[in-house]
Design an enzyme around this catalytic site. Structure first.
Site, PDB file in Angstrom:
ATOM      1  N   TYR A  53      37.776  -5.460   6.982  1.00  0.00           N
ATOM      2  CA  TYR A  53      38.790  -5.649   5.439  1.00  0.00           C
ATOM      3  C   TYR A  53      37.702  -5.186   4.456  1.00  0.00           C
ATOM      4  O   TYR A  53      36.395  -5.754   4.643  1.00  0.00           O
ATOM      5  CB  TYR A  53      39.644  -6.597   5.063  1.00  0.00           C
ATOM      6  CG  TYR A  53      40.976  -6.886   6.548  1.00  0.00           C
ATOM      7  CD1 TYR A  53      41.752  -5.914   6.658  1.00  0.00           C
ATOM      8  CD2 TYR A  53      41.534  -7.756   6.048  1.00  0.00           C
ATOM      9  CE1 TYR A  53      42.194  -5.631   8.056  1.00  0.00           C
ATOM     10  CE2 TYR A  53      43.232  -7.705   6.985  1.00  0.00           C
ATOM     11  CZ  TYR A  53      43.400  -6.620   7.944  1.00  0.00           C
ATOM     12  OH  TYR A  53      44.835  -6.770   8.332  1.00  0.00           O
ATOM     13  N   SER A 208      52.086  -4.942   6.153  1.00  0.00           N
ATOM     14  CA  SER A 208      53.237  -4.027   5.275  1.00  0.00           C
ATOM     15  C   SER A 208      54.458  -4.465   5.032  1.00  0.00           C
ATOM     16  O   SER A 208      55.503  -3.951   5.372  1.00  0.00           O
ATOM     17  CB  SER A 208      53.277  -2.877   5.801  1.00  0.00           C
ATOM     18  OG  SER A 208      53.272  -1.501   5.046  1.00  0.00           O
ATOM     19  N   PRO A 209      55.071  -6.056   4.605  1.00  0.00           N
ATOM     20  CA  PRO A 209      56.268  -6.177   4.713  1.00  0.00           C
ATOM     21  C   PRO A 209      57.267  -5.583   4.177  1.00  0.00           C
ATOM     22  O   PRO A 209      58.310  -5.203   3.808  1.00  0.00           O
ATOM     23  CB  PRO A 209      55.726  -7.988   4.411  1.00  0.00           C
ATOM     24  CG  PRO A 209      54.782  -7.732   3.409  1.00  0.00           C
ATOM     25  CD  PRO A 209      54.459  -7.260   4.254  1.00  0.00           C
ATOM     26  N   LEU A 210      56.126  -4.671   2.937  1.00  0.00           N
ATOM     27  CA  LEU A 210      57.201  -3.979   1.656  1.00  0.00           C
ATOM     28  C   LEU A 210      57.129  -2.286   2.392  1.00  0.00           C
ATOM     29  O   LEU A 210      57.324  -1.581   1.520  1.00  0.00           O
ATOM     30  CB  LEU A 210      56.985  -3.806   0.437  1.00  0.00           C
ATOM     31  CG  LEU A 210      56.793  -5.230  -0.335  1.00  0.00           C
ATOM     32  CD1 LEU A 210      56.155  -5.562  -1.517  1.00  0.00           C
ATOM     33  CD2 LEU A 210      58.247  -6.348  -0.170  1.00  0.00           C
ATOM     34  N   GLY A 212      54.423  -0.537   2.695  1.00  0.00           N
ATOM     35  CA  GLY A 212      53.649   0.124   2.193  1.00  0.00           C
ATOM     36  C   GLY A 212      53.533   0.589   1.044  1.00  0.00           C
ATOM     37  O   GLY A 212      52.942   1.125   0.549  1.00  0.00           O
ATOM     38  N   GLY A 213      54.951   0.287   0.249  1.00  0.00           N
ATOM     39  CA  GLY A 213      55.741   0.448  -0.904  1.00  0.00           C
ATOM     40  C   GLY A 213      56.052   1.700  -1.190  1.00  0.00           C
ATOM     41  O   GLY A 213      56.031   2.922  -2.044  1.00  0.00           O
ATOM     42  N   PHE A 216      59.174   2.806  -3.185  1.00  0.00           N
ATOM     43  CA  PHE A 216      59.249   2.434  -4.920  1.00  0.00           C
ATOM     44  C   PHE A 216      59.507   3.825  -5.197  1.00  0.00           C
ATOM     45  O   PHE A 216      59.837   3.901  -6.365  1.00  0.00           O
ATOM     46  CB  PHE A 216      57.483   1.964  -5.454  1.00  0.00           C
ATOM     47  CG  PHE A 216      58.570   0.189  -4.364  1.00  0.00           C
ATOM     48  CD1 PHE A 216      59.323  -0.731  -5.248  1.00  0.00           C
ATOM     49  CD2 PHE A 216      56.974   0.053  -3.795  1.00  0.00           C
ATOM     50  CE1 PHE A 216      59.388  -1.788  -4.796  1.00  0.00           C
ATOM     51  CE2 PHE A 216      57.133  -1.199  -3.372  1.00  0.00           C
ATOM     52  CZ  PHE A 216      58.566  -2.130  -3.580  1.00  0.00           C
TER      53      PHE A 216
END
Lengths: 297, 297, 297
Positions: A53, A208-210, A212-213, A216
């Site tokens: 990372y 990536s529970p969202l 990756g956005g 939105f």
């Protein structure tokens, strides 16, 4: 926040804080420390790393920012097995995987040093390696375990057949498979990975529970439909879209453990609050159907 | 007609009569009774239901039409787990699945009441539920079994990984997977489901054994070729196309149990007669090749 | 050349000589004998046959060309289960599979007669048979084993679910799955077959280890890229493209056993020399990435 048991020896917080983008955040040591303290106050005591990372930088940034007394309160997940092409690794000329005995042991020891800790709570093989030797991985894991350098082991992004090949070589059970799961990314429901977790009574972690956005600024019909459904359900619960997405994962009987990607305490707190949101079965399916773009059969 | 063993305690007729479309047939009670009597005379003693068939109506139509003395001669398969959007279920606003303890128990008890019977011989989970909790299903199954309300359990449309996740939570063996298999629909040969049945020595039930009837007005080149092959083989055996399709399923070593969809006794008798047709291995493959549209590799 | 253990009773040479095209080569008996002697001198003691090779001709050509004293030094793999449409088999009107007890036993005995040998070392089911009865195959295998006609058994081109269904019916372990693997054909890495071999500690055999030779006149961008990478790596090791392709298979931890397709001793010797080439992990991945046409994730 409640804890969730990975096995009889290890429980971690229901949500895990990921530090994938720690280098991008460009935080001072003080800010990193505040972030970690803030997480602990919310009951989030587990942090998800990987050697690679931030182009091999995040573990050390994390380790140098925190006093030992603070680090002792944390549970640390980290990963190994990917070799990036990077100025820090001049001998890599093609991105590849390395799950050799030597590399796993070296990488785990390097992670300990970078983070300034005594032991890794969970070490994951980061990606399934088509050149894996399960017996060699087993030898590395056993040595690290015997030396107390790593307490538990898991994998990430493994398909069921890959998981079984590695598990068959081990004397102890892998404790998790960290895979991509979100209301947007449903493929792990279809490829048998979540089924295998349930067969083994093992909790998956969700990266990536969202999604990756992307939700939105939804662009496609499917994403806009999904966004509307998330909004509507959020309104029912007085919750934001991202909270509904966390609640959707948390509701699942497999005991999915979301890995939060944000470095902003306000958003982390929003995630933590989502633990209290209880979606109904029918709400869960409303999201499923919107995401699939078709009714269940 | 011979019986086929689902396990040491339960044998059912080699062909099963489905009542999926019972409401559509719009039969009088007398006609339903005659249909069931007719099946019994042919040796077909097993009837395949689901709570949702006919928009939640078929079980009751069946139960009310038959005298108890007749019902005692039958073996009953039914299913639960799908929740339809329906005037009968005003709280459902999206079609979804429910394999909770409460719903399974309630649904089975409701099926008993609707059919006016003491016990269900085999209760199936109708569709794989992405929100399943195998331990909760196991608890519901165990209670229903202990109370004598359901004797045996199975699933329908489950992929191998889904089957294994549920089976792992149970103290007893699932007795069948009811899946779509026909000379037209070969996908269960390719996705490992029939392989798993053979691994476990478990007989699959086949829904839509005539492929939904699409062969009868074949439109595509593949369907016309298949129809010609079925005709030719039928001529060899003095049989109709649909009889050859039943014989094709019955010939298979997995012990596939076709679920007849027709409500016309003449067609049911034709199906029953197909049990005597013995296709050669080469005939079986001629149908396979025509259906696949290409030679075996 | 080293040997590789298929189980505690059987080791074979690290490379196997295939005689798929023996009939096409149109060799005199003397040339066949020289080929076999040449292989033995290189340490290649195992020969891969099938009943159907050369339109049912290769086993007999092989058997008639070799003196018994020579045959006794060889390990013989052969296959059964495919029925070709052929002048030699006038009752076959459609290409199909036959894994019945009768056919397996008859075919194995026929192979013994054709090759003039006492026992087959490994008998493989040539293709997964959608009409298989695992219990019947088990009965045939057990009888052939008890009679000493076949020592060990395996399969070819089986997917994991097909493998497990057959294995579950057997009292002894299948010793191999002969599948298509090469730097060009990577699908067995993706479908779980190589994973299953590693789970079971079973060595796969690789047919078409050079990808059918398509690399030699590469037409697509992907093939040209791969060819360039193979060339470059070959230059590092003083090796030809085909030697690098063998080395790529031999390097893999699963213990992949390539089946050589060529009948020219010079090319067989080149393959044998490839056993000494040790690719680095990074070279292995350079080939993987070029073949996939994209970086590892």
């Amino acid at each position: 926040m409640e804890q969730i048991k990975l096995n009889n020896e290890l429980s971690i917080s229901r949500l895990v804080q990921g530090v994938w983008r720690l280098a991008d955040w460009d935080y001072s040591k003080k800010l990193v420390e505040e972030l970690v303290e803030g997480c602990l106050e919310l009951g989030i005591d587990t942090f998800d790393h990987a050697d690679i990372y931030g182009d091999y930088a995040c573990e050390e940034l994390f380790g140098k920012a925190l006093p030992s007394s603070l680090k002792q309160k944390l549970k640390i997940v980290t990963k190994c097995g990917i070799k990036l092409v990077s100025d820090k690794r001049p001998d890599h000329y093609v991105k590849h995987y390395d799950t050799s005995f030597e590399h796993i042991v070296w990488s785990a020891e390097n992670s300990l040093k970078a983070m300034g800790i005594e032991a890794i709570d969970v070490l994951l093989i980061h990606r399934p390696d088509p050149f894996i030797n399960p017996n060699e991985v087993a030898r590395a894991f056993s040595q690290l375990k015997a030396q107390g350098k790593v307490k538990h082991f898991g994998v990430s992004n493994f398909l069921p057949s890959q998981f079984k090949a590695l598990q068959a070589a081990l004397d102890f059970k892998l404790v998790t498979n960290q895979i991509e799961i979100s209301a947007i990314a449903l493929h792990e429901f279809d490829n048998g990975s979540i089924d295998l977790c349930q067969e083994l009574n093992m909790h998956p972690m969700a990266w990536s529970p969202l999604g990756g956005g992307s939700i939105f600024n939804a662009q496609t019909h499917r994403m806009m439909t999904l966004k509307n459904v998330l909004h509507k359900i959020g309104d029912n619960h007085g919750a934001t879209i991202d909270q509904v997405m966390y609640a959707w994962l948390l509701a699942h009987p497999a005991g999915i453990i979301p890995v939060i990607g944000s470095g902003k305490l306000a958003r982390i707190k929003a995630a933590a609050d989502a633990v209290e949101i209880k979606l109904s079965r029918q709400e869960w399916f409303e999201i499923w159907v919107a995401s699939k773009g078709q009714s269940v059969p």
